[in-house]
Structures are given as structure tokens and as C-alpha cells.
Enzyme design. Structure first.
Site, PDB file in Angstrom:
ATOM      1  N   ASP A  66       1.366  -1.408  -0.872  1.00 43.77           N
ATOM      2  CA  ASP A  66      -0.265   0.233   0.038  1.00 43.77           C
ATOM      3  C   ASP A  66       0.729   1.591   0.065  1.00 43.77           C
ATOM      4  OD1 ASP A  66      -2.051   1.440   0.062  1.00 43.77           O
ATOM      5  OD2 ASP A  66      -1.716   2.187   2.287  1.00 43.77           O
ATOM      6  N   ASP A 118      -1.348  -1.211   6.518  1.00 45.19           N
ATOM      7  CA  ASP A 118      -1.216  -0.588   7.572  1.00 45.19           C
ATOM      8  C   ASP A 118      -2.466  -1.183   8.640  1.00 45.19           C
ATOM      9  OD1 ASP A 118      -4.670   0.200   7.082  1.00 45.19           O
ATOM     10  OD2 ASP A 118      -3.916   2.282   7.095  1.00 45.19           O
ATOM     11  N   ASP A 134      -7.285  -1.533   4.645  1.00 40.64           N
ATOM     12  CA  ASP A 134      -6.472  -2.736   4.239  1.00 40.64           C
ATOM     13  C   ASP A 134      -6.498  -3.969   3.969  1.00 40.64           C
ATOM     14  OD1 ASP A 134      -5.067  -0.877   2.306  1.00 40.64           O
ATOM     15  OD2 ASP A 134      -3.125  -0.488   3.778  1.00 40.64           O
TER      16      ASP A 134
END
Length: 740
Positions: free
Chosen positions: A373, A572, A576
Site C-alpha cells: 500500500d 496498515d 487494507d
């Protein structure tokens, strides 16, 4: 099926007679001995030492009387019987427990083998006219003694393997200073309730998790987060139980107690990881379930063949029978996987990596694609000033200072980033005489008889100032995916400040090392493609998936898996969560206090992406150790059984003595455990070098980065590094204890 956490044997949960629960996790045991060892390891090891000493003394006497000084078989019987029935009682009890569960295990082989030697010798002693004159009391007592020695060494080695977790548990304070009824009271930490106000003074450990409500301090969180630099704590900041308060006194409100605290959750995660079965262990379990009955059958057939078909007599055939049973005992097979998992998960925790189960530890090294991410994972998640472009003869410091003056009272993240950069450069930022915010456009402020304008192109032009001079710079910076702010003063554009979400420290290094490991690296983000490509280019990332909504990230992971990739998702752990769950391995970035809430298979406590590399590397290292252990366990049994069955006797006249078989079997287990314990020497590496110059705290055993260590001392010409002032003080009071 469950795995006995003590001996590693296969246990049917539905029929298990012995079980216990710790922290809401149920553990199953093959025997009462294993249950007692789990619940009272220190007492069990002490009792085992007594039995080993008892067996060793009797074995020495029996061997002396058997080979050096010939004495009556009745005296040998009197010496050997207590060893067989007292020291060997654990094997009979284990056999009984196995039979009740309709299974056979290692204890069964030992009990049958030693009982055969002792029983035959007893028959010779009391009925020599039927059985002959040769006795094997020395075989039974020596085998039992050596197996107990091997068991003792195993327990000691396994205890050392989980030492770091026990030491972590010992750091939990037992007393908390709580404010109740307007006065401070010292209470057991178990009596603290959520919402209580707790007082912490300098040099004390924080008893539980909470949020600071009064005061300021610096806290050493290294034993939980692995970060050696102390962290400043102000009002509103979270504090973690068991961490060390260094400088100031403060009060905090308890937010988590008991099993909900960060330390308790970390310990629980590691304990669960050490117990859970990994896929490679299932193979060993299936083999073990059929192995013991097969060995008993081979021993019986060998006895019958040598006794009746080859006419070697009962004594010769009994030697074959006992040797087969003893040499085939699958102790090493049962220990091969759990000991390596035990050390591997403990070592990962020591390096700030929490692996939620052995399956994750086994799968991680198979990863082919790592998906990161962007915001908050690869990048810091908040804007920072990246460029300052000047025009109209202005100076760079003037542009930044004037912009900071205008933004000083702003709560906008971009304004905060500008002010922070000015403060980092030690600039004085006087207040503006007046300022006005124009939402979505910019800020106007009055300073030193002039007007400061800070905002976008539209805002500057609406204010009657031409932005043409800034256009080339704007296009270049926006092409790099940066947010560009124009700064004007007294009717003229004096410069541009570019702000962007910048990569975290070590992100580029981590991506580079993953490439060297042959992994594909992908970035996934909801940002526009231009911004995403700018970050990807900086970090050297292979592929970008931009403008992906949070709910669609899991589908993108699934598409990659459908391409045949083994995918790790690094995020995180909150936004996510679906993608972390979909991935083959979810790696959640934890901040320490929220680590227990993460949804990944692996939790990276520190925000250092090099730990992704370490997790994958440590996974491969652990699996190599497991395979080495399984190889030696299978090789040993495969080679040992035919030799014990007498295949070398016809061509070479070699017959395996049951005593030698017992010694070899016992130490094969110790070899497997020792090979696993050697994993404690593992150090994380990156670019062919160690990630950090890691030293071990001589008091608690935690890893400390020598380059950033706050606590250290000299002793006899050597520097020792510590994770906290408490460990340093403990060392300095008695350095000789920790330097042996």
C-alpha cells in the site's frame, strides 16, 4: 488433530485425556507427564535431574558388576528393578495413556524394548533352567538413563528457545500507582480498571496501556517495538504497558487491561505461533501415526525370523528385538518441526516481527510478489516539503519563512508541513498582523506592511497577480506528482513550495533488496496515476495499481493470485484489511499499541519496511532448518532399523548392541533440538550486510542497535549495550553475572 506442545506428538483432540487452557488457548497432551512439564517446567526439570542422577549411579554399578566384577544375578535384579519401575515409570504411564487414546507413541517403543530386556533377564535370574544364564539388566538401565539424559537436554534446550518470551513476560510490572478517591494507592496491576488514572514516575515501568492526560516524559519502548530511540510522550499520546519511563513524571488513563494489553497480545500471538501446526508438520504427523505400529511389527518379525527360521536362539533374537524398538523411537521426528518453529517465531519477535502462526512462517519464503500500500506504508502518510523554487530574485529562506508566517495559525496539513520545515531550519516565525483563509484556495496574511499570499494558481490570479513566471516550475513539480503552492509577497510571485507524501526511511532499500531476492514489487493506491508513478519511480517499483478503492484492493490481489503468483500484501492493517486477508501472506504495519488489532498473518511492529525482507528471509531460514531436522530424523530411522534388525550380521558379523542403540536414539533428538537452537545466531541481513549493527542486551537478551543505543557501559575493555536503563543498572550492580 492437535500437537502436544511438549513432545510434538500427534494428539486426537476429541479423545485427548489431558488438556489445559492458557489465555483462552487450549493445549492438548499425549500424556500426564507432558501436561505436568507444560504446567510446571521448572519442577519437572528438577525431578528429571533427580531421575537422571539416580539412573546414572545405578547404571554405573550395573555395568561394573556385569563386566568387571561378576556378582549374583539377584543383586543385579535388585539394582536394575528400581530404575526400570521408578525412572522408567514415565514410559509405562505414557504407553497407558497412548493405549487409552487408541494410539501408540515414542513411550510405547521404549517401554516395550526395555521391558523385554528387563523381563527376559528377570526370567533368567529366577528360572535359569528355562531361559539360560545371560542377563541384560545393563541394557535396560543404561537405555532408560540415556533416554532420560536426552529428554533432560531437550527440555533445557527448548526452555532456552523460548527464553526471550519468558523474559518479556517478566518485564510486566506487578504494582500500579492508581489515583482513587483523590489519593494515590498502590494496587496489584490485576485490580486496575479501564478509566483509572495511573501515576508513573521516572525510572519506573508503565504498568498497563493508556493515554497520557497530564505531564510530559520520554519513554523507552524498545522491548516492545524494537526501536532503540526513546519516544517523547505528551498529553494525548498512547503509552504501552511494561515499557520504561525515563525522564518525567506523568499521569495516564488506563485504556487496556489484562489480556487486552499490547504486551499480553504480543505474548499470546507468539505462543500461538509456536503451537500451531504447519503444513510441513502434517507430513511428519501422518508418518508418525503409522510408524510406531510398523516398527513394533518389524521388531516382532525380526525376532521370529532370527529365532525360528535362522535358529539363533532366544538371547540373540531378543537383542535384535530390543535394538529395533529402541533405535526406531521417533523422538527426533516429533521434535524436528516444533523446535524450529519455536525458535523461529521467538527470533522473529526479538526482531520486532510477530508471526501469527507456523503456517505463515512456512509460506512467507514462497512469496513471489510483494504488494505495498502506498500511503502510510511506503510513504509517511503526511505531507512534507520537498522543493522550494524561487523567482524574482528572492531567496529560498525568504520564500519558506514568509509562507510559514502566513500558515502559522493554519490547521491544514499542507500548512503544517510548511511550518514544520521552517522550524526544522531553526527559523523564527513571527505572527502575522492578520490573516484570512480561503477554503480550497489559499491564505492571505499581513506582515511587515506587505501582503503574503500562499495558495494555488487560481487564488494567486484572482488576487490580481500574474502566475506566468511560475508556470514552468509548476508544470515540472506537478508532473512529479507533487502538490505545488505559489508564494507571493507585495504583489509579486517570489517562489513555489512543493509538498508531497514522501517515502519512509529505508523504503527504497527494502524494495531494492526484494528485487535482489527475485521478488516482484507492486504498489497499490487510491491516488491518481501521476502521483503514484512519481513515488514508484523514486523507489524503483516494478508496477503500479493506481486509483484503486479500498474495497477493490482485495480483487486486485485475487487477480494476481489467479496469475499464479504467491502474493504478500503489506498495509496498515485497517483500511487494507480485505486485501491483507485475501493475500497468501498479509503483513500489517503496526505502531506498537495497535499491534493486536492487525489482520495480517505477520505484524511488523516497527515501521521499517526492511522487516519485510527479514520476515521472508527468516521464513526461508526456518524452513531450511526444519528440512535439515526432518532429513536427519528420517535418515537416522531409515538407516538404523535395518542395522538393528541384523542385516549386517551375515556378511560382517556386526550386531547393534541395544545400549548403543539407546545412546544413539537419545542423542539424535538432542542433535535435532541443538540444530534448531542454533537459529538463535540468525541476524537479519540486507544488501549482503546486516540491517543493523545488532548487539544483545546481556541482561534481558533483547537485540539493540549499537549505532543508536542510548544505554551502554564499559566493562573489562568491552562495550555492552542495553535496551533500557533498568537493564543497565542491573548489569552494573553485578557485571560478572552477565559476562560469564
Amino acid at each position: 488433530m492437535a500437537k502436544d506442545p511438549v513432545c510434538g506428538m500427534y494428539v486426537d483432540e476429541s479423545r485427548a485425556l489431558y488438556k489445559t487452557s492458557v489465555a483462552d488457548v487450549t493445549y492438548y497432551f499425549c500424556s500426564e507427564t507432558c501436561l505436568r512439564t507444560f504446567e510446571r517446567p521448572e519442577i519437572e526439570i528438577r525431578n528429571l535431574k533427580y531421575l537422571v542422577a539416580f539412573g546414572a549411579i545405578i547404571s554405573a554399578l550395573v555395568l561394573s558388576f556385569s563386566f568387571l566384577v561378576k556378582i549374583s544375578n539377584f543383586l543385579l535384579f535388585a539394582l536394575a528393578t528400581p530404575v526400570q519401575l521408578i525412572a522408567g515409570w514415565r514410559f509405562y504411564r505414557g504407553t497407558y495413556d497412548s493405549i487409552k487414546q487408541r494410539a501408540v507413541g515414542m513411550d510405547t517403543l521404549i517401554a516395550i524394548g526395555t521391558s523385554a530386556a528387563w523381563g527376559f533377564s528377570t526370567l533368567v535370574t529366577f528360572l535359569p533352567q528355562f531361559a539360560g544364564k545371560e542377563v541384560y539388566f545393563d541394557t535396560s538401565v543404561v537405555i532408560i538413563t540415556f533416554i532420560l539424559i536426552g529428554k533432560l537436554l531437550e527440555d533445557i534446550a527448548k526452555g532456552k528457545a523460548s527464553e526471550s518470551i519468558r523474559k518479556l513476560m517478566d518485564l510486566q510490572p506487578t504494582i500500579a500507582r492508581v489515583v482513587r478517591g483523590g489519593e494515590e494507592r498502590e494496587l496489584p496491576v490485576e485490580q486496575v480498571e479501564v478509566g483509572d488514572v495511573v501515576v508513573v514516575k521516572p525510572g519506573e515501568r508503565i504498568p498497563i496501556d493508556g493515554r497520557v492526560i497530564k505531564g510530559y516524559s520520554t519513554v523507552d519502548e524498545s522491548m516492545v517495538t524494537g526501536e532503540s530511540i526513546p519516544v517523547d510522550k505528551n498529553i494525548g499520546d498512547e503509552v504501552i504497558g511494561a515499557t520504561m519511563n525515563i525522564s518525567g513524571a506523568f499521569k495516564f488513563k488506563a485504556t487496556k487491561i489484562g489480556q487486552d494489553t499490547t504486551l499480553s497480545q504480543i505474548i499470546k500471538l507468539v505462543e500461538e505461533a509456536q503451537i500451531r501446526k504447519v503444513p510441513i508438520q502434517r507430513l511428519a504427523d501422518r508418518i508418525s501415526a503409522h510408524f510406531v505400529p510398523a516398527v513394533i511389527a518389524i521388531a516382532v518379525i525380526s525376532f521370529l525370523v532370527w529365532s525360528f527360521l535362522l535358529g539363533k536362539g532366544a538371547i540373540f533374537s531378543l537383542t535384535i528385538f530390543v535394538s529395533v524398538l529402541i533405535v526406531a523411537c521417533p523422538c527426533a521426528l516429533g521434535l524436528a518441526t516444533p523446535t524450529a518453529i519455536l525458535v523461529g517465531t521467538g527470533k522473529s519477535a526479538e526482531n520486532g516481527i510477530l508471526i501469527r502462526g507456523g503456517e505463515a512462517l512456512e509460506t512467507a519464503h514462497k512469496i513471489t510478489t510483494v504488494v505495498f500500500d502506498k500511503t502510510g506504508t511506503l510513504t509517511k502518510g503526511k505531507p512534507a516539503v520537498t522543493d522550494t523554487v524561487v523567482s524574482s530574485g528572492a531567496k529560498e529562506n525568504d520564500v519558506l519563512k514568509l509562507a510559514a508566517i502566513a500558515e502559522k495559525g493554519s490547521e491544514h496539513p499542507i500548512g503544517n508541513a510548511i511550518v514544520q520545515r521552517a522550524e526544522e531550519q531553526k527559523m523564527e516565525i513571527p505572527g502575522a498582523t492578520s490573516y484570512r483563509t480561503f477554503p480550497g484556495k489559499g491564505i492571505r496574511a499581513e506582515f511587515s506592511r506587505g501582503t503574503i499570499l500562499v495558495g494555488n494558481r487560481i487564488f494567486i490570479e484572482e488576487s490580481g497577480i500574474s502566475a506566468d513566471e511560475a508556470e514552468p516550475g509548476l508544470q515540472r513539480l506537478e508532473g512529479e506528482g507533487k502538490t505545488s503552492i505559489i508564494v507571493a509577497y507585495r504583489g509579486k510571485v517570489i517562489g513555489i513550495i512543493a509538498v508531497a507524501d514522501v517515502p519512509k526511511e529505508y523504503s527504497k532499500e527494502a524494495v531494492g533488496e526484494l528485487h535482489r531476492m527475485g521478488k516482484e514489487v507492486i504498489m497499490i493506491t487510491g491516488d491518481n496515476e501521476k502521483t503514484a508513478m512519481a513515488i514508484a519511480e523514486q523507489l524503483g517499483i516494478d508496477r503500479v495499481l493506481a486509483q484503486v478503492l479500498p474495497q477493490d484492493k482485495a480483487n486486485e490481489i485475487k487477480k494476481l493470485q489467479e496469475e499464479g503468483k504467491v502474493v504478500a500484501m503489506v498495509g496498515d492493517g485497517i483500511n487494507d484489511a480485505p486485501a491483507l486477508a485475501q493475500a497468501d501472506i498479509g503483513m500489517a504495519i503496526g505502531s506498537g499499541t495497535d499491534v493486536a488489532k492487525e489482520t495480517g498473518n505477520i505484524v511488523l511492529i516497527k515501521e521499517d519496511l526492511r522487516d519485510v525482507v527479514t520476515a521472508i528471509d527468516l521464513s526461508g531460514y526456518t524452513i531450511r532448518k526444519i528440512k535439515q531436522n526432518l532429513f536427519w530424523a528420517f535418515f537416522y530411522n531409515s538407516a538404523g532399523i535395518p542395522i538393528a534388525a541384523g542385516v549386517l550380521y551375515p556378511p560382517f558379523g556386526f550386531l547393534l548392541n541395544p545400549i548403543i542403540a539407546g545412546i544413539a536414539m537419545a542423542f539424535s533428538s538432542v542433535t535435532v533440538v541443538t540444530n534448531s537452537v542454533l537459529m538463535k545466531l540468525y541476524k537479519p541481513r540486507i544488501k549482503g550486510k546486516e540491517v543493523e549493527m545488532l548487539a544483545k542486551d546481556p541482561v534481558c537478551g533483547m537485540s539493540v542497535d549499537e549505532r543508536r543505543a542510548v544505554y551502554k557501559t564499559e566493562y573489562k575493555g568491552k562495550t555492552y549495550f542495553f535496551c533500557s536503563p533498568g537493564c543497565k543498572d542491573t548489569f552494573e550492580k553485578n557485571p560478572g553475572k552477565y559476562t560469564k
